[in-house]
Design an enzyme around this catalytic site. Structure first.
Site, PDB file in Angstrom:
ATOM      1  CG  PHE A 186      -5.465   6.985  10.296  1.00 25.77           C
ATOM      2  CD1 PHE A 186      -4.977   8.235   9.893  1.00 25.77           C
ATOM      3  CD2 PHE A 186      -6.733   6.909  10.841  1.00 25.77           C
ATOM      4  CE1 PHE A 186      -5.751   9.373  10.055  1.00 25.77           C
ATOM      5  CE2 PHE A 186      -7.509   8.052  11.011  1.00 25.77           C
ATOM      6  CZ  PHE A 186      -7.019   9.286  10.611  1.00 25.77           C
ATOM      7  CG  MET A 220     -11.252   2.976   2.826  1.00 25.75           C
ATOM      8  SD  MET A 220      -9.632   2.971   3.599  1.00 25.75           S
ATOM      9  CE  MET A 220      -8.612   3.085   2.136  1.00 25.75           C
ATOM     10  CB  SER A 275      -0.901  -0.001   1.234  1.00 29.98           C
ATOM     11  OG  SER A 275      -1.436   1.296   1.411  1.00 29.98           O
ATOM     12  N   GLY A 302      -2.453  -3.579   9.416  1.00 31.58           N
ATOM     13  CA  GLY A 302      -1.619  -4.232  10.434  1.00 31.58           C
ATOM     14  C   GLY A 302      -0.958  -5.516   9.974  1.00 31.58           C
ATOM     15  CG  MET A 312     -11.407  -3.018   5.932  1.00 29.10           C
ATOM     16  SD  MET A 312      -9.940  -2.606   4.972  1.00 29.10           S
ATOM     17  CE  MET A 312      -9.007  -1.612   6.143  1.00 29.10           C
ATOM     18  N   GLY A 329      -0.339   1.953   9.660  1.00 29.38           N
ATOM     19  CA  GLY A 329       0.437   1.798  10.885  1.00 29.38           C
ATOM     20  C   GLY A 329      -0.362   1.457  12.132  1.00 29.38           C
ATOM     21  CG  ASP A 374      -5.141   2.476   1.179  1.00 24.60           C
ATOM     22  OD1 ASP A 374      -6.055   1.634   1.172  1.00 24.60           O
ATOM     23  OD2 ASP A 374      -3.968   2.216   1.491  1.00 24.60           O
ATOM     24  CG  HIS A 395      -9.256  -0.078   0.180  1.00 21.25           C
ATOM     25  ND1 HIS A 395      -8.580  -0.210   1.378  1.00 21.25           N
ATOM     26  CD2 HIS A 395     -10.580  -0.181   0.486  1.00 21.25           C
ATOM     27  CE1 HIS A 395      -9.453  -0.366   2.360  1.00 21.25           C
ATOM     28  NE2 HIS A 395     -10.660  -0.350   1.848  1.00 21.25           N
ATOM     29  CG  ASP A 401      -5.942  -2.804   3.670  1.00 19.20           C
ATOM     30  OD1 ASP A 401      -4.840  -2.505   4.166  1.00 19.20           O
ATOM     31  OD2 ASP A 401      -6.629  -2.012   2.992  1.00 19.20           O
ATOM     32  CG  HIS A 415      -3.940  -1.586  -1.286  1.00 17.99           C
ATOM     33  ND1 HIS A 415      -5.064  -2.387  -1.450  1.00 17.99           N
ATOM     34  CD2 HIS A 415      -4.243  -0.730  -0.288  1.00 17.99           C
ATOM     35  CE1 HIS A 415      -5.994  -2.012  -0.572  1.00 17.99           C
ATOM     36  NE2 HIS A 415      -5.519  -1.006   0.135  1.00 17.99           N
ATOM     37  CG  MET A 470      -8.447   6.997   2.795  1.00 15.54           C
ATOM     38  SD  MET A 470      -7.580   7.031   4.368  1.00 15.54           S
ATOM     39  CE  MET A 470      -6.620   5.508   4.251  1.00 15.54           C
TER      40      MET A 470
HETATM   41  C1  DX5 Z   1      -6.008   1.588   6.011  1.00 20.08           C
HETATM   42  C2  DX5 Z   1      -5.691   1.281   4.573  1.00 20.08           C
HETATM   43  C3  DX5 Z   1      -4.549   0.366   4.409  1.00 20.08           C
HETATM   44  C4  DX5 Z   1      -3.244   0.890   4.966  1.00 20.08           C
HETATM   45  C5  DX5 Z   1      -2.591  -0.258   5.646  1.00 20.08           C
HETATM   46  O1  DX5 Z   1      -7.279   2.101   6.136  1.00 20.08           O
HETATM   47  O2  DX5 Z   1      -6.790   0.705   3.917  1.00 20.08           O
HETATM   48  O3  DX5 Z   1      -4.382  -0.060   3.072  1.00 20.08           O
HETATM   49  O4  DX5 Z   1      -2.378   1.403   4.012  1.00 20.08           O
HETATM   50  O5  DX5 Z   1      -1.460   0.197   6.297  1.00 20.08           O
HETATM   51  P1  DX5 Z   1      -0.672  -0.736   7.318  1.00 20.08           P
HETATM   52  O6  DX5 Z   1      -0.198  -1.941   6.549  1.00 20.08           O
HETATM   53  O7  DX5 Z   1       0.435   0.136   7.787  1.00 20.08           O
HETATM   54  O8  DX5 Z   1      -1.626  -1.119   8.409  1.00 20.08           O
HETATM   55 ZN    ZN Z   2      -6.369  -0.233   1.929  1.00 20.31          ZN
END
Ligand code: DX5
Ligand code: ZN
Length: 225
Positions: free
Chosen positions: A142, A67, A8, A176, A136, A144, A34, A65, A174, A32, A36
């Site tokens: 976010f 969101m 990502s 952590g 998810m 991390g 994201d 993805h 997706d 990937h 948002m």
């Molecule tokens: C979070 C995103 C993820 C994010 C994952 O809402 O959808 O794709 O980048 O980041 P890590 O792998 O750091 O949890």
């Molecule tokens: Zn994502």
């Protein structure tokens, strides 16, 4: 189909997206992205114009993805632009069947995402309409964040609904996903892994992808089905 890795770029340097994507181009399967909107999730990232630019430079297919609120309105545009997978959130879509069909009609794979507190069972009848289910493993918004172990039983139930290792629908996780958690996800039945900070936060992103793949592959290959 064995395991697939989708780094990502949320955790990458947004001013150097093409270079960051290129750093994992030889070892990953997808990039990937994201999207948002600061409404569906409390964070704002990038939209269609940046995705269109990245499409011109990235050699790997893009896994978008979304969101965002009102994905029914916006998702087909990402598929038309050339994203090879477009995932919408079940919680946000007013007409998911119509939107998933529009994504496919525009030539992309159609993904459906569910948040940690959303049950998978109500979406069982939609499986023929999708190419990927995204479970998810953090609350979206976010990078991390810590992996939510409470989602593992749902991943197992999702795998049962989808079918065995040759099932048409991919099962993505997706949030952590790290060297410490990816094996548990694969063991539970996930076969496509998004990893942000554990890849782009590493000194060698390509080596991080390779190691994540090794661990996931080992756990996936050990599954009974
Ligand atoms: C979070 C995103 C993820 C994010 C994952 O809402 O959808 O794709 O980048 O980041 P890590 O792998 O750091 O949890
Ligand atoms: Zn994502």
């Amino acid at each position: 189909m064995s395991v697939q890795l989708a780094p990502s770029v949320l955790s990458a340097d947004f001013a150097r997206l093409a270079e960051e994507a290129a750093a994992v181009a030889d070892v990953a399967d997808w990039i990937h992205v994201d999207v948002m909107d600061a409404h569906f999730v409390p964070n704002l990232t990038i939209g269609l114009p940046v995705v269109q630019s990245l499409l011109k430079h990235a050699s790997l297919p893009l896994d978008c993805h979304l969101m965002i609120e009102d994905p029914d309105r916006w998702a087909p545009g990402y598929a038309e632009a050339g994203a090879r997978n477009v995932t919408i959130h079940a919680e946000a879509a007013a007409a998911p069947v119509r939107t998933l069909r529009a994504i496919r009609a525009a030539g992309a794979r159609a993904g459906l995402a569910i948040n940690p507190a959303t049950a998978v069972e109500p979406y069982a009848d939609l499986l023929p309409e999708i190419d990927m289910l995204l479970v998810m493993t953090v609350e979206p918004g976010f990078g991390g964040q810590y992996f939510l172990d409470l989602v593992l039983p749902k991943i197992r139930r999702a795998r049962k609904l989808i079918g065995g290792r040759d099932a048409a629908v991919w099962l993505q996780v997706d949030g952590g996903v790290t060297e410490e958690t990816i094996g548990r996800c694969a063991e539970a039945g996930a076969d496509m892994f998004v990893a942000g900070s554990s890849v782009f936060g590493a000194t060698d992103p390509a080596a991080a992808v390779t190691e994540l793949r090794r661990i996931a592959h080992q756990a996936w290959a050990a599954r009974p089905d």
